[in-house]
Design an enzyme around this catalytic site. Structure first.
Site, PDB file in Angstrom:
ATOM      1  N   ILE A 197      -7.186 -27.190  -8.076  1.00  9.31           N
ATOM      2  CA  ILE A 197      -5.854 -27.747  -7.823  1.00  9.31           C
ATOM      3  C   ILE A 197      -4.903 -27.337  -8.945  1.00  9.31           C
ATOM      4  O   ILE A 197      -5.195 -27.554 -10.113  1.00  9.31           O
ATOM      5  CB  ILE A 197      -5.921 -29.285  -7.725  1.00  9.31           C
ATOM      6  CG1 ILE A 197      -6.847 -29.685  -6.575  1.00  9.31           C
ATOM      7  CG2 ILE A 197      -4.528 -29.862  -7.517  1.00  9.31           C
ATOM      8  CD1 ILE A 197      -7.188 -31.156  -6.549  1.00  9.31           C
ATOM      9  N   HIS A 198      -3.779 -26.758  -8.559  1.00 11.42           N
ATOM     10  CA  HIS A 198      -2.785 -26.304  -9.533  1.00 11.42           C
ATOM     11  C   HIS A 198      -1.438 -26.339  -8.836  1.00 11.42           C
ATOM     12  O   HIS A 198      -1.322 -26.819  -7.711  1.00 11.42           O
ATOM     13  CB  HIS A 198      -3.127 -24.889 -10.013  1.00 11.42           C
ATOM     14  CG  HIS A 198      -3.248 -23.938  -8.877  1.00 11.42           C
ATOM     15  ND1 HIS A 198      -2.198 -23.166  -8.449  1.00 11.42           N
ATOM     16  CD2 HIS A 198      -4.269 -23.701  -8.037  1.00 11.42           C
ATOM     17  CE1 HIS A 198      -2.583 -22.471  -7.394  1.00 11.42           C
ATOM     18  NE2 HIS A 198      -3.830 -22.776  -7.117  1.00 11.42           N
ATOM     19  N   GLY A 199      -0.422 -25.832  -9.478  1.00 12.87           N
ATOM     20  CA  GLY A 199       0.929 -25.900  -8.929  1.00 12.87           C
ATOM     21  C   GLY A 199       1.058 -25.400  -7.501  1.00 12.87           C
ATOM     22  O   GLY A 199       1.717 -26.015  -6.669  1.00 12.87           O
ATOM     23  N   GLN A 200       0.416 -24.278  -7.192  1.00 15.55           N
ATOM     24  CA  GLN A 200       0.510 -23.710  -5.844  1.00 15.55           C
ATOM     25  C   GLN A 200      -0.093 -24.652  -4.792  1.00 15.55           C
ATOM     26  O   GLN A 200       0.323 -24.655  -3.643  1.00 15.55           O
ATOM     27  CB  GLN A 200      -0.229 -22.373  -5.822  1.00 15.55           C
ATOM     28  CG  GLN A 200       0.214 -21.439  -4.740  1.00 15.55           C
ATOM     29  CD  GLN A 200      -0.536 -20.117  -4.836  1.00 15.55           C
ATOM     30  OE1 GLN A 200      -1.735 -20.090  -5.092  1.00 15.55           O
ATOM     31  NE2 GLN A 200       0.170 -19.041  -4.625  1.00 15.55           N
TER      32      GLN A 200
END
Length: 166
Positions: free
Chosen positions: A17-20
């Site tokens: 899980i990250h910004g994108q």
């Protein structure tokens, strides 16, 4: 067998899980994100970093692969689910434990020694290829290679992926 859970997408992304991921959550309209990863399921530091990029009104679970495969069948029909894993092998592990896999988004697998470039964001080693082949041949899985919900970059890399898998 219980009713099939409402899984909107299974995505392979080494970064989990990250910004994108926010873009996917929004475009899929999900209300539950499951980060299925044996390491992160017990790493509170990683979890808190990932929680910071997920909207607060979205439920977020960090489960190991075994728990994910078991608990998914208890999902309520009202739960709209985005499952994120770090590798093709993780998806295969889920499938082998009875997790319902349909289409898998092959999103981001980093370049490493011995990995073949599929696209700017996808590099596959032998274990990755073998896992994807087994998912396709044994579990009837299909794949897409969109890097984000707003990109139109999927077709060329998907064709290359299919050629490499044979």
């Amino acid at each position: 067998m219980d009713e099939k859970p409402n899984i909107k997408m299974i995505r392979i992304d080494e970064r989990l899980i990250h910004g994108q991921g926010q873009l996917w959550i929004k475009s899929l309209g999900v209300n539950l994100v499951i980060c299925a990863d044996d390491k992160v399921s017990s790493d509170s530091m990683q979890q808190s970093l990932m929680k910071s990029v997920v909207p607060q009104d979205i439920a977020l679970r960090f489960w190991d692969l075994e728990r994910t495969a078991k608990v998914i069948w208890k999902a309520l029909p009202s739960q709209s689910i985005f499952v994120i894993v770090s590798s093709p092998k993780a998806v295969l592990t889920l499938a082998e434990q009875g997790f319902p896999v349909g289409e898998v988004n092959v999103g981001n697998i980093h370049a490493k020694e011995g990995k073949e470039k599929i696209s700017q964001f996808i590099y596959l080693g032998e274990e990755d290829k073998e896992s994807l082949r087994t998912l396709r041949d044994k579990y009837g899985c299909s794949f897409n290679t969109k890097t984000s919900p707003i990109s139109s970059d999927g077709a060329q890399s998907l064709e290359k992926l299919e050629n490499i898998l044979g």
